[in-house]
Design an enzyme around this catalytic site. Structure first.
Site, mmCIF file in Angstrom:
data_model
loop_
_atom_site.group_PDB
_atom_site.id
_atom_site.type_symbol
_atom_site.label_atom_id
_atom_site.label_comp_id
_atom_site.label_asym_id
_atom_site.label_seq_id
_atom_site.Cartn_x
_atom_site.Cartn_y
_atom_site.Cartn_z
ATOM 1 N N CYS A 178 0.850 -1.189 0.000
ATOM 2 C CA CYS A 178 0.000 0.000 0.000
ATOM 3 C C CYS A 178 0.888 1.242 0.000
ATOM 4 O O CYS A 178 1.816 1.357 0.804
ATOM 5 C CB CYS A 178 -0.952 0.097 1.189
ATOM 6 S SG CYS A 178 -2.187 -1.193 1.210
ATOM 7 N N ARG B 233 3.975 -0.516 -4.606
ATOM 8 C CA ARG B 233 3.585 -0.995 -3.276
ATOM 9 C C ARG B 233 2.171 -1.565 -3.239
ATOM 10 O O ARG B 233 1.744 -2.130 -2.230
ATOM 11 C CB ARG B 233 3.682 0.145 -2.262
ATOM 12 C CG ARG B 233 5.061 0.717 -2.120
ATOM 13 C CD ARG B 233 5.065 1.829 -1.106
ATOM 14 N NE ARG B 233 4.786 1.328 0.211
ATOM 15 C CZ ARG B 233 5.701 0.938 1.086
ATOM 16 N NH1 ARG B 233 6.967 0.984 0.769
ATOM 17 N NH2 ARG B 233 5.357 0.492 2.262
ATOM 18 N N TRP C 101 -3.143 -2.454 -1.827
ATOM 19 C CA TRP C 101 -2.916 -3.886 -1.997
ATOM 20 C C TRP C 101 -3.887 -4.527 -1.010
ATOM 21 O O TRP C 101 -3.695 -4.447 0.195
ATOM 22 C CB TRP C 101 -1.468 -4.248 -1.666
ATOM 23 C CG TRP C 101 -1.136 -5.683 -1.949
ATOM 24 C CD1 TRP C 101 -0.743 -6.226 -3.139
ATOM 25 C CD2 TRP C 101 -1.152 -6.769 -1.001
ATOM 26 N NE1 TRP C 101 -0.535 -7.566 -2.997
ATOM 27 C CE2 TRP C 101 -0.775 -7.933 -1.705
ATOM 28 C CE3 TRP C 101 -1.467 -6.874 0.350
ATOM 29 C CZ2 TRP C 101 -0.697 -9.177 -1.095
ATOM 30 C CZ3 TRP C 101 -1.379 -8.115 0.965
ATOM 31 C CH2 TRP C 101 -0.986 -9.251 0.242
ATOM 32 N N ASN D 42 -2.229 1.936 5.948
ATOM 33 C CA ASN D 42 -1.434 0.804 5.483
ATOM 34 C C ASN D 42 -1.173 -0.068 6.703
ATOM 35 O O ASN D 42 -0.697 0.433 7.716
ATOM 36 C CB ASN D 42 -0.113 1.339 4.881
ATOM 37 C CG ASN D 42 0.864 0.241 4.538
ATOM 38 O OD1 ASN D 42 0.505 -0.927 4.467
ATOM 39 N ND2 ASN D 42 2.114 0.626 4.322
ATOM 40 N N GLY D 43 -1.533 -1.359 6.618
ATOM 41 C CA GLY D 43 -1.334 -2.242 7.766
ATOM 42 C C GLY D 43 -2.597 -3.037 8.023
ATOM 43 O O GLY D 43 -3.482 -3.105 7.164
ATOM 44 N N GLU E 74 15.853 -19.299 -5.392
ATOM 45 C CA GLU E 74 15.624 -17.901 -5.758
ATOM 46 C C GLU E 74 15.233 -17.789 -7.243
ATOM 47 O O GLU E 74 14.339 -17.015 -7.607
ATOM 48 C CB GLU E 74 16.887 -17.074 -5.452
ATOM 49 C CG GLU E 74 16.976 -15.698 -6.095
ATOM 50 C CD GLU E 74 15.772 -14.797 -5.843
ATOM 51 O OE1 GLU E 74 14.935 -15.119 -4.993
ATOM 52 O OE2 GLU E 74 15.651 -13.783 -6.560
ATOM 53 N N LYS F 173 11.877 -15.982 -8.933
ATOM 54 C CA LYS F 173 11.881 -14.968 -10.007
ATOM 55 C C LYS F 173 10.959 -15.399 -11.141
ATOM 56 O O LYS F 173 10.180 -14.606 -11.669
ATOM 57 C CB LYS F 173 13.293 -14.761 -10.586
ATOM 58 C CG LYS F 173 14.263 -13.894 -9.875
ATOM 59 C CD LYS F 173 13.920 -12.465 -9.635
ATOM 60 C CE LYS F 173 13.093 -12.252 -8.419
ATOM 61 N NZ LYS F 173 13.641 -12.222 -7.120
ATOM 62 N N GLU G 87 7.143 -15.256 -10.040
ATOM 63 C CA GLU G 87 6.454 -13.987 -9.786
ATOM 64 C C GLU G 87 6.230 -13.148 -11.027
ATOM 65 O O GLU G 87 5.235 -12.422 -11.085
ATOM 66 C CB GLU G 87 7.103 -13.179 -8.654
ATOM 67 C CG GLU G 87 8.510 -12.754 -8.854
ATOM 68 C CD GLU G 87 9.105 -12.112 -7.597
ATOM 69 O OE1 GLU G 87 8.372 -11.613 -6.737
ATOM 70 O OE2 GLU G 87 10.344 -12.107 -7.490
ATOM 71 N N HIS H 296 14.598 -38.419 -4.970
ATOM 72 C CA HIS H 296 13.785 -38.814 -3.819
ATOM 73 C C HIS H 296 12.325 -38.417 -3.981
ATOM 74 O O HIS H 296 11.570 -38.448 -3.016
ATOM 75 C CB HIS H 296 14.372 -38.202 -2.538
ATOM 76 C CG HIS H 296 15.774 -38.648 -2.282
ATOM 77 N ND1 HIS H 296 16.078 -39.920 -1.887
ATOM 78 C CD2 HIS H 296 16.954 -37.991 -2.427
ATOM 79 C CE1 HIS H 296 17.396 -40.031 -1.762
ATOM 80 N NE2 HIS H 296 17.950 -38.869 -2.101
ATOM 81 N N LYS I 279 5.492 -4.620 -3.493
ATOM 82 C CA LYS I 279 6.822 -4.462 -2.898
ATOM 83 C C LYS I 279 6.656 -4.105 -1.422
ATOM 84 O O LYS I 279 5.696 -3.432 -1.056
ATOM 85 C CB LYS I 279 7.515 -3.314 -3.630
ATOM 86 C CG LYS I 279 8.997 -3.206 -3.371
ATOM 87 C CD LYS I 279 9.785 -3.862 -4.454
ATOM 88 C CE LYS I 279 11.274 -3.758 -4.255
ATOM 89 N NZ LYS I 279 11.933 -4.973 -4.765
HETATM 90 C C1 F6R Z 1 10.870 -11.401 -4.569
HETATM 91 C C2 F6R Z 1 10.888 -10.381 -3.551
HETATM 92 C C3 F6R Z 1 10.336 -10.692 -2.218
HETATM 93 C C4 F6R Z 1 11.159 -9.970 -1.127
HETATM 94 C C5 F6R Z 1 10.511 -10.179 0.242
HETATM 95 C C6 F6R Z 1 11.297 -9.490 1.332
HETATM 96 O O1 F6R Z 1 11.473 -10.976 -5.733
HETATM 97 O O2 F6R Z 1 11.309 -9.286 -3.789
HETATM 98 O O3 F6R Z 1 10.293 -12.055 -1.991
HETATM 99 O O4 F6R Z 1 12.450 -10.460 -1.133
HETATM 100 O O5 F6R Z 1 9.207 -9.683 0.231
HETATM 101 O O6 F6R Z 1 11.392 -8.121 1.112
HETATM 102 P P1 F6R Z 1 12.522 -7.251 1.784
HETATM 103 O O7 F6R Z 1 13.801 -7.638 1.158
HETATM 104 O O8 F6R Z 1 12.140 -5.835 1.491
HETATM 105 O O9 F6R Z 1 12.495 -7.560 3.248
#
Ligand code: F6R
Length: 594
Positions: free
Chosen positions: A2, A28, A79, A105-106, A472, A476, A479, A495, A589
């Site tokens: 948000c 966000r 969001w 936000n929250g 990781e 990527k 998402e 396994h 984000k």
């Molecule tokens: C994936 C991604 C998320 C963040 C996670 C933690 O590409 O960006 O999985 O890594 O939400 O966010 P931060 O690093 O801001 O604590």
């Protein structure tokens, strides 16, 4: 999670400034948005569902009143947590008499009981959100108090995490408060901005004041900070931010994601430009701690896991790792002799933040490896290392990931009393990445993306330090491409997961020239024998690879290099599948809710 933005000052286009600010915060949250503006003794609200970037301020719909002159406005891009994506649930929210407007936000955990109590008193609710109770509570307390006191009293009733902004019809004030979700005040010449993140107002001012938990700020023609519990005034330091405006803009790039991937030509070198004495001091803390825990969420959680491999290999030292959200179940092992290291781009992720709060309560020392200076994690930590990646705005983390990896590599070498060796390795890695990222390389990855874009599933395997990077890589791909992707330790395939392999299924093998090479190649052969289409990310070609993506040999920094072609592949797949890589569905984000 948000985006919140507000303006109070002499300019009369406050709503337009808020729309501009919200567009910069869209990463966000982007399911709906709204703006409240104060004109002629009234607070008026305009809301829409969809992305704010699709809104054209110069050609608004006929019912939109945002072009009216005003000097106080606030907005929110959402969001969704409580309540679906509807105009009614979009913020801002009014109180019943429409004298109060609020953005939030929250999550307010006790909103159901508050809502029931307020309904009994005759308050009318128009949304399914947890937020609306705050506006109603303020209206209730305002019967006997001024607006500032009413906000305070309302806040005292809230359980949960919040950043809120409040406007009211009969006063020219903007009031903000926080507990657990970020809010920053930007101080311009006779004008003020309040936002969830600094890039939103960077073009107007670099002077910021951070609101801490349980504090509120009242802005009219001046700014005053208060401690909510005691009511005491707080003197706030104005901090000058050194981010430049361009670093928070896309420039000539079509998306932030590709801009940020490309910036890895420079970001590793920037990350490792640290104060050696501080790095050695933190290495000493790691060595003397009775147990070190590295924590993070999502991508940062994978980096944390990579840290445990790095410390084992480079420094022969055991460190524990877990996700921020799982840390509460590990807390019984934490003592005042433990060290907890948080990995985070934003420094605001609620689950990681809660883990640090637990660690602090137990008397443990806390180190944060973060991108955002002044963030909540920065302020709660005994030590912070800034990864210096510059603003990361694409939801999918790329440059922050590799910069975090570089810092952990540096710390592992420092723990082995080989800091200089670590630095030489990472400088070399930075220059290899610089050579690797060129248009021909991207073209080679685009060719692969075109070949595999219609697959429903794909897999990534790695061994040793490449195992966390396989996890990781899968994040990527998931998402931004929305292809089902999973990462595995190569040795684990037999396994169970190998049952998933059938003709043509893409499987990326991350291969480094180290002690794991022969085994991971054997695992790739096992997948190939069952019809899998093997994509080798490796310094050398091998007959098992159906498609080879060459990467430079990075020694112990190989995981940093190996993830980059997968970032590019994910980006290309997103474009080919017509997804917006900067705003993946259902994500946002900086996850400031639990
Ligand atoms: C994936 C991604 C998320 C963040 C996670 C933690 O590409 O960006 O999985 O890594 O939400 O966010 P931060 O690093 O801001 O604590």
């Amino acid at each position: 999670m948000c985006g919140i933005f507000a303006y109070k000052g002499p300019k009369t286009n406050a709503s337009e400034l808020v729309i501009k600010g919200l567009k910069k915060l869209e990463y966000r949250g982007y399911d709906s948005w709204g703006v409240a503006s104060k004109c002629d003794g009234e607070v008026s609200i305009y809301k829409e569902i969809g992305k704010i970037s699709d809104f054209d301020f110069d050609n608004p719909p006929p019912e939109c009143d945002l072009k009216r002159e005003c000097s106080l406005a606030m907005g929110h891009s959402r969001w969704a947590t409580h309540g679906g994506v509807t105009v009614e649930n979009a913020h801002p929210h009014y109180s019943t008499d429409k004298s109060i407007a609020i953005v939030h936000n929250g999550i307010i955990e006790n909103y159901i009981e508050l809502r029931n109590e307020l309904k009994e008193k005759g308050y009318k609710f128009e949304s399914e959100t947890d937020t609306e109770v705050i506006a109603q509570l303020i209206q209730e307390y305002k019967k006997d108090n001024d607006i500032v006191e009413s906000v305070k009293k309302a806040i005292e009733r809230l359980e949960g995490r919040y950043a809120i902004l409040v406007m009211c019809a009969d006063e020219d004030k903007l009031i903000a408060a926080r507990r657990g979700s970020p809010l920053i005040v930007g101080k311009g010449e006779d004008e003020f901005f309040v936002a969830s993140d600094i890039p939103a107002f960077l073009e107007y001012t670099r002077n910021v004041m951070y609101l801490d938990d349980d504090q509120m700020v009242v802005i009219n023609d001046k700014v005053e900070f208060f401690d909510i519990k005691s009511g005491d005034k707080i003197d706030k330091r104005v901090v000058e931010i050194d981010w430049d405006v361009e670093s928070a803009e896309k420039g000539d790039f079509p998306h932030f994601m590709i801009k940020e991937i490309s910036e890895q030509k420079d970001t590793i070198a920037r990350a490792i430009n640290q104060d050696d004495e501080m790095i050695m001091k933190i290495a000493e803390e790691i060595k003397s701690a009775y147990g070190t825990y590295i924590i993070g969420c999502g991508t940062a959680g994978k980096v944390a896991l990579a840290g445990s491999y790095l410390f084992s290999k480079v420094a022969e030292r055991h460190v524990n790792t877990t996700f921020g959200s799982e840390f509460p179940s590990m807390q019984n092992f934490i003592t005042d002799k433990s060290l907890v290291i948080a990995i985070s781009q934003s420094g605001e992720t609620a689950d990681t933040m809660e883990a640090l709060e637990i660690a602090k309560k137990k008397g443990a020392k806390v180190l944060s490896i973060i991108n955002v200076e002044g963030s909540s994690m920065d302020r709660i930590s005994d030590y912070s290392i800034y990864i210096k990646a510059g603003p990361e705005k694409a939801v999918a983390s790329t440059k922050a990931t590799t910069a975090q990896m570089a810092i952990l590599t540096l710390l592992a070498y420092a723990c082995a009393d080989k800091l200089d060796e670590g630095k030489i390795l990472l400088v070399d890695t930075a220059s290899k990445i610089n050579d690797m990222l060129n248009p021909r390389y991207e073209e080679h990855i685009l060719k692969l993306a075109k070949q595999i874009k219609d697959h429903e599933s794909m897999y990534v395997i790695g061994k040793g330090m490449n195992y966390p990077m396989a996890l990781e890589a899968a994040i990527k791909l998931q998402e931004v491409s929305y292809i089902h992707a999973e990462g595995f330790a190569g040795g684990e395939l037999k396994h169970g997961p190998i049952a998933l392999i059938h003709d043509g299924v893409p499987c990326i093998a991350l291969v480094s020239n180290d002690e794991t090479k022969h085994e991971i190649i054997s695992n790739a052969i096992e997948v190939g024998s069952r019809g899998g289409y093997i994509i080798g990310v490796s310094p050398d070609n091998h007959e098992v690879f159906d498609y080879w993506i060459k990467v430079p040999d990075g020694g112990n920094a190989s995981p940093i290099i190996n993830i980059i072609p997968v970032q590019l592949l994910a980006y290309q797949l997103a474009l080919l599948r017509e997804n917006n890589p900067d705003m993946p569905r259902n994500l946002a984000k900086s996850v400031t809710v639990k």
